[in-house]
Design a protein around this motif. Structure first.
Motif, short mmCIF file in Angstrom:
data_model
loop_
_atom_site.label_atom_id
_atom_site.label_comp_id
_atom_site.label_asym_id
_atom_site.label_seq_id
_atom_site.Cartn_x
_atom_site.Cartn_y
_atom_site.Cartn_z
N PHE A 115 30.03 40.95 50.56
CA PHE A 115 29.72 41.80 49.41
C PHE A 115 28.86 42.98 49.86
CE2 PHE A 115 30.06 38.60 45.62
CZ PHE A 115 31.44 38.61 45.75
N VAL A 116 29.15 44.15 49.27
CA VAL A 116 28.34 45.34 49.55
C VAL A 116 27.75 45.79 48.22
CG1 VAL A 116 28.34 47.61 50.66
CG2 VAL A 116 30.14 45.98 51.22
N TYR A 117 26.42 45.80 48.13
CA TYR A 117 25.74 46.12 46.87
C TYR A 117 25.39 47.60 46.79
CZ TYR A 117 25.35 41.07 46.73
OH TYR A 117 25.64 39.73 46.72
N PRO A 118 25.34 48.19 45.57
CA PRO A 118 25.66 47.62 44.26
C PRO A 118 27.15 47.34 44.13
CG PRO A 118 24.82 49.88 44.06
CD PRO A 118 24.94 49.59 45.50
N ILE A 119 27.43 46.32 43.34
CA ILE A 119 28.81 45.84 43.24
C ILE A 119 29.18 45.62 41.77
CG2 ILE A 119 28.05 43.44 43.61
CD1 ILE A 119 30.57 43.02 45.30
N LEU A 120 30.44 45.87 41.44
CA LEU A 120 30.91 45.67 40.07
C LEU A 120 32.02 44.63 40.10
CD1 LEU A 120 30.67 46.86 37.13
CD2 LEU A 120 32.56 48.37 37.74
N HIS A 121 31.86 43.56 39.29
CA HIS A 121 32.87 42.50 39.26
C HIS A 121 33.65 42.57 37.95
CE1 HIS A 121 30.75 40.53 42.60
NE2 HIS A 121 29.65 40.52 41.89
N LEU A 122 34.97 42.71 38.03
CA LEU A 122 35.80 42.52 36.84
C LEU A 122 36.35 41.09 36.92
CD1 LEU A 122 37.29 43.48 34.26
CD2 LEU A 122 39.19 44.16 35.74
N ILE A 123 35.98 40.28 35.93
CA ILE A 123 36.45 38.88 35.90
C ILE A 123 37.43 38.75 34.74
CG2 ILE A 123 35.75 36.45 35.81
CD1 ILE A 123 32.90 37.52 36.66
N VAL A 124 38.68 38.51 35.09
CA VAL A 124 39.73 38.42 34.06
C VAL A 124 40.31 37.01 34.10
CG1 VAL A 124 40.46 40.81 33.69
CG2 VAL A 124 41.21 39.65 35.75
N ALA A 125 39.73 36.14 33.31
CA ALA A 125 40.16 34.73 33.31
C ALA A 125 40.89 34.43 32.00
CB ALA A 125 38.94 33.84 33.49
N GLY A 126 41.25 33.16 31.82
CA GLY A 126 41.94 32.77 30.60
C GLY A 126 40.98 32.77 29.41
N GLY A 127 39.73 32.46 29.68
CA GLY A 127 38.75 32.36 28.60
C GLY A 127 37.85 33.58 28.46
N HIS A 128 37.73 34.38 29.50
CA HIS A 128 36.77 35.48 29.47
C HIS A 128 37.30 36.72 30.17
CE1 HIS A 128 34.40 31.80 29.05
NE2 HIS A 128 33.70 32.52 28.20
N THR A 129 36.88 37.88 29.68
CA THR A 129 37.07 39.14 30.41
C THR A 129 35.73 39.85 30.38
OG1 THR A 129 39.41 39.31 29.84
CG2 THR A 129 38.30 41.36 30.41
N VAL A 130 35.11 39.98 31.54
CA VAL A 130 33.77 40.58 31.61
C VAL A 130 33.65 41.52 32.79
CG1 VAL A 130 32.38 38.85 30.39
CG2 VAL A 130 32.92 38.49 32.78
N LEU A 131 32.80 42.54 32.61
CA LEU A 131 32.44 43.44 33.71
C LEU A 131 30.98 43.16 34.03
CD1 LEU A 131 33.83 47.05 33.04
CD2 LEU A 131 34.02 45.74 35.17
N ILE A 132 30.74 42.76 35.26
CA ILE A 132 29.39 42.37 35.68
C ILE A 132 28.88 43.34 36.74
CG2 ILE A 132 28.01 40.57 36.82
CD1 ILE A 132 28.95 39.63 34.08
N LEU A 133 27.66 43.84 36.51
CA LEU A 133 27.02 44.72 37.49
C LEU A 133 25.99 43.94 38.28
CD1 LEU A 133 26.51 47.62 38.59
CD2 LEU A 133 24.78 47.86 36.79
N GLN A 134 26.08 44.04 39.60
CA GLN A 134 25.08 43.41 40.48
C GLN A 134 24.55 44.52 41.39
OE1 GLN A 134 27.06 40.13 42.64
NE2 GLN A 134 25.21 38.94 42.34
N ARG A 135 23.37 45.09 41.01
CA ARG A 135 22.83 46.15 41.85
C ARG A 135 22.21 45.59 43.11
NH1 ARG A 135 20.95 49.77 36.77
NH2 ARG A 135 20.37 47.70 36.07
#
Ligand code: KG4
Ligand code: ZN
Length: 357
Positions: free
Chosen positions: A141-161
Motif C-alpha cells: 500500500f502507498v499512502y494516502p490511499i483510497l479504497h472502493l469496496i464494492v461488495a454484495g452488502g456494501h458500497t463504500v469509499l474509504i480514505l486512509q491518509r
C-alpha cells in the motif's frame, strides 16, 4: 542489530453471510504489506445453491448450514495446512457486519478455540478486510490511499491518509453495487449471485445500444445510489421485452462503471491520493477491473485489486487483518459481540456520515 519480529501463524474464520470460509496463514505485519506471507490452506464453501430457489439468502438457513459444515471444514483446513492446533498463535474471526445468526457460528468456534488453546481472539471488520486481500498477492500500500469496496452488502469509499486512518467519504444510500447487479440478473432469471453474469454480458457486447441513468454522477459528494438505476432498467425491460438481454445488461454495467469510476477518481484527485484499490465481490468484474486499471494509469495513480478469487468473501483476507491485530496487540475478550451493521467512522461526525474535510 535489533531482531526482526517473528512470523505468526493464525486461523481465520468468516461466516458473515452465505459462505463458510476458513484459512490458516502466517506472515509478519509491516503496515504497508505482509512480509513472508504464506497461505497454508484456505477453504470456502458457498451456500448459493441452498438459497437459489428462494431468490436470496435466507438468514435462518444460512446460520444452520454454517453450523452443519464448520467443524468438518475446520478439521480439513488444519489438515491441509499440516499444522497442529497447538502451533497456532491466534484466532481471527469476523464479528461485523453480517447476519447475526451466521456471525455467531464462526464466533462461537473462534471463542472456544481461543479459550481452549489460550491464544488471543481477534475480532475483524469484514468490510475493512476486503482491500487487505491485496496483500495476499504481495501488493504494497502507498499512502494516502483510497479504497472502493464494492461488495454484495456494501458500497463504500474509504480514505486512509495514513495506516491508522479509516474514514468513510462516501457510501451507498440504498442498494450496494453488487446487490443491484444481483437483482437485475434475477430479473432475467439468471442464477444468483448474478454479478458475474452481468459482467460476462458486458464483456460480450462491444457496442452500447441503450443508455440508463447514472445516479449521483454530477453531485459533488461521494455517496452512491443504485436503486433508481435498477428501477429504470425494470421499466425499460417491461416496455421493451424484445431487447436483447446481453445488450441491456451491458448498458446497465456501463452506467455502474461510469458512476463508480468517475466518483472514485474525482475523490482521488480531491484527496490527492497516491493509490486506489478496488475490492469486494463486485470488484471481481473484469469490466470494472480493466476500467479502473486503465484510468489509474492515465492519471498516474497506483492501482491494486485482489485476485478475483480473493475479491469475493474469503477467510484469507480476515487472516491478513488478523496479522495486524496480533502485531498491534488488538485482542478481544470472550465478550466480543456480533454486530450486523457497518460502523463507518469519519472525523467530527458521530453518525459516521461522510464529512472528511
Ligand atoms: O464481497 P462479496 O462476496 O460479499 C459481500 O461481502 O457482500 O460480494 C458478493 C457480490 C455479489 O453481488 C456477486 O454478484 C458479486 O459480488 N460478484 C461478482 C463476481 N463474483 C461475485 N460481480 C461481478 N463479477 C464477478 N466475477
Ligand atoms: Zn464481503
Amino acid at each position: 542489530m535489533p531482531s526482526s519480529p517473528p512470523s505468526s501463524l493464525g486461523l481465520a474464520i468468516d461466516t458473515s453471510f452465505d459462505d463458510t470460509s476458513l484459512a490458516v496463514l502466517s506472515g509478519i505485519w509491516r503496515v504497508d504489506h505482509v512480509q513472508d506471507m504464506h497461505l497454508h490452506s484456505h477453504i470456502t464453501l458457498s451456500q448459493s445453491h441452498t438459497h437459489q430457489r428462494f431468490g436470496g439468502v435466507v438468514p435462518e438457513r444460512a446460520a444452520r448450514q454454517h453450523l452443519e459444515v464448520i467443524h468438518p471444514l475446520l478439521e480439513e483446513v488444519m489438515e491441509q495446512a499440516g499444522v497442529e492446533f497447538s502451533a497456532l498463535d491466534w484466532i481471527a474471526v469476523t464479528h461485523m457486519p453480517g447476519l447475526v445468526g451466521s456471525l455467531l457460528i464462526g464466533m462461537t468456534v473462534a471463542k472456544t478455540l481461543s479459550y481452549a488453546l489460550q491464544i488471543p481472539l481477534l475480532g475483524i471488520n469484514h468490510v475493512e478486510a476486503h482491500p487487505y486481500a491485496c496483500f495476499l498477492s504481495g501488493t504494497c500500500f502507498v499512502y494516502p490511499i483510497l479504497h472502493l469496496i464494492v461488495a454484495g452488502g456494501h458500497t463504500v469509499l474509504i480514505l486512509q491518509r495514513d495506516p491508522e486512518e479509516w474514514h468513510s467519504i462516501g457510501r451507498t444510500r440504498d442498494d450496494s453495487a453488487g446487490e443491484c447487479a444481483d437483482k437485475v440478473a434475477r430479473l432475467f432469471g439468471l442464477p444468483m449471485p448474478g454479478g458475474k453474469y452481468v459482467d460476462a454480458a458486458a464483456q460480450a457486447v462491444s457496442e452500447l445500444c441503450y443508455i440508463f441513468p447514472k445516479p449521483f454522477l454530477k453531485e459533488s459528494h461521494f455517496d452512491f445510489s443504485f436503486s433508481g438505476l435498477k428501477s429504470a432498467l425494470q421499466r425499460f425491460v417491461r416496455a421493451h421485452p424484445e431487447a436483447p438481454q446481453d445488450s441491456v445488461l451491458a448498458a446497465f454495467m456501463h452506467s455502474m462503471q461510469v458512476v463508480l469510476l468517475e466518483k472514485t477518481f474525482r475523490a482521488a484527485q480531491k484527496y490527492n491520493v497516491q493509490m486506489v484499490t478496488l475490492s469486494g465481490g463486485f470488484g471481481a468484474s473484469v469490466t470494472l477491473r480493466n476500467a479502473f486499471r486503465e484510468r489509474a494509469a492515465k492519471e498516474g495513480i497506483a492501482f491494486a485489486c485482489p485476485t478475483p478469487h480473493f475479491c469475493t468473501d474469503n477467510a484469507a483476507m480476515i487472516g491478513v487483518l488478523g496479522l495486524r491485530h496480533y502485531a498491534t496487540g488488538c485482542f478481544e475478550t470472550m465478550r466480543l459481540r456480533a454486530c450486523p451493521n457497518l460502523p463507518l467512522p469519519s472525523p467530527g461526525s458521530p453518525t459516521g456520515e461522510s464529512d472528511v474535510p
